[in-house]
Write an enzyme that holds these catalytic residues in place. Sequence first.
Site, PDB file in Angstrom:
ATOM      1  CG  HIS A 116      -0.933   1.378   4.571  1.00 24.43           C
ATOM      2  ND1 HIS A 116      -0.827   1.320   6.103  1.00 24.43           N
ATOM      3  CD2 HIS A 116      -1.070   0.247   4.156  1.00 24.43           C
ATOM      4  CE1 HIS A 116      -0.807   0.258   6.430  1.00 24.43           C
ATOM      5  NE2 HIS A 116      -1.088  -0.683   5.319  1.00 24.43           N
ATOM      6  CG  ASP A 193       4.060   4.502   2.758  1.00 23.29           C
ATOM      7  OD1 ASP A 193       4.942   3.753   2.495  1.00 23.29           O
ATOM      8  OD2 ASP A 193       2.900   4.302   2.994  1.00 23.29           O
ATOM      9  CD  GLN A 196       2.599  -2.167  -1.106  1.00 18.84           C
ATOM     10  OE1 GLN A 196       3.129  -2.877  -1.911  1.00 18.84           O
ATOM     11  NE2 GLN A 196       1.900  -2.634  -0.053  1.00 18.84           N
ATOM     12  CE  LYS A 219       4.252  -3.583   3.028  1.00 15.87           C
ATOM     13  NZ  LYS A 219       2.870  -4.398   3.371  1.00 15.87           N
ATOM     14  CB  CYS A 359      -3.967  -0.753   5.894  1.00 17.80           C
ATOM     15  SG  CYS A 359      -4.026  -2.339   6.913  1.00 17.80           S
TER      16      CYS A 359
END
Lengths: 403, 149
Positions: A116, A193, A196, A219, A359
């Site tokens: 991202h 990261d 997600q 999220k 993104c």
Amino acid sequence: MTNPFRADFPLLKELDIAFLDSAATSQRPVSVIEAEKHYYERYNANPLRGFYDLAQEATQRYEEAREAVRAFLNAAGAEEIIFTRNTTESINLVAYSWALSHLRPGDEMLITISEHHSNILPWQMAAERTGAKLRYVFCREDGSYDPADVENAFTDKVRLAAAGYVSNVTGQLGPVRQMTELVHRNGGVMLVDAAQAAPHMPLDVQLMDADFLAFSGHKLLAPMGIGVLYGKKALLSDMPPFLRGGEMIDSVRQQDATFAELPHCFEAGTVNGAGAEGLRAAIGYLNGAGFEQVEALELALTEQALSGLSALPHVRVIGGKTAGEHHGILAFLVEGVHPHDVSAILNDDRVAVRAGHHCAQPLHTYLGIRSSTRASIAFYNTPEDIARFLESVSSIRRKMGLG
Amino acid sequence: MANTFYNEILIDHNQNPYHKHALPDANMTLEGVNPSCGDDIILQLKVEDGVIRDGSFEGDGCAISQASADIMLDMIVGKPVEEAKRLSALFLKMIRGGCTPDEIEELEEAGALSDISHMPARVKCAVLGWHTMEEMLAGRSQRATTEKM
């Protein structure tokens, strides 16, 4: 309706919408919305400052939220949990604080092509300012990573590696474990990261041996404006402050200052107490639901959506062939129809999806795609949501005059 | 409005854009982009004695951006530059919801895009071609972007 969780989400009860954009932001259960409201009704004072009872309570609630995050990630200590606004701010914190103070010309940073933008741009900045080089490891056509490619991309100059745990375009797992191992051989650090991943699967920062891990509350059923950076204490202790100002100090003189202990030295200014309260409630909700059930529901819905899309002529799903590789994320192309038009037609049928490059422009460019449409699934979706989505997708080419 | 927005005029111009090709004898070329969604066109015009003799576009974008650019070229080719500027101002006025029915009539096929005034997410798609032409005719050579409108 058989989904036991759907009724907890006021927006999904209120609106007739198949919400398939949870990878952008999730919906919130009533318990989270109430927790944030209750904070302002019952605990509101500026945390970490006042000496009166209410301020102490606000501080206590805030630190209890930190403890909830620590347990959620199985971090060794609560001082390793820093509250930020979101994943982007968490990664920027590491780039500005760790990278600028540790990287030198000739050093290398290695990231994956699937990242991202929030896990690319901070490193571009660090490269520009330190003279370190930013390098990439490239995926296969289905978005997965060949361990040999990862191994070959590593040199002994790599001092920082960063990768998404789950890609926000293909849904594939990134080569997090392998990169962690390889960068540690160089004495470097690994940033994960988990934006997600955190909402969909259990994470254990000690087990994965990550040096830094970032995720966003919004999220993960929590309010917007609260995010998390996990960092190993030994690393955080050795890092200069990122933002400077209120309540991150030990003492301030006219020309200089000394800073507070971890984690408060990284939380300058008034913190998001109500957001932290909401995040704590969100973690409570997920723990109550159980990741086993969350994963099973999401996998079944992903299977339904993937097999439905695969059966449609002129539709191509980006990424792996099996639902298990997608982690609820299905980016796809409809031949002859631009993703913005795909999304507009789905919108007319009350299906919410994202269109664009999500993104992740370098990944799209690498895969030879300008943009795509992305449906992303959460456990509060239903088979009816997926059916409506598939029905609408199957009508798109006809509506655009393509038969 | 649901589903009827993609009307025959739009679909036809998107499917069979008459002006989507290179224009080797063009004397003006400008790229226009919608940074937020990635629409990207290259507009080319051949202007002589203050008249737009020919025009074309190339690039990638949604049906609205492509159809709008094609319709625009249908309307402006053969017209004086000043008339193209007037039509462009009128088109932008329509997209902002400020046109009378008579004015929309004057925009011929471009009137098929009048519903865009109720769709804020698609305004930039519709105006990309027009905005790029305005920048070009104003003598600007920097890539036109709808971000700075």
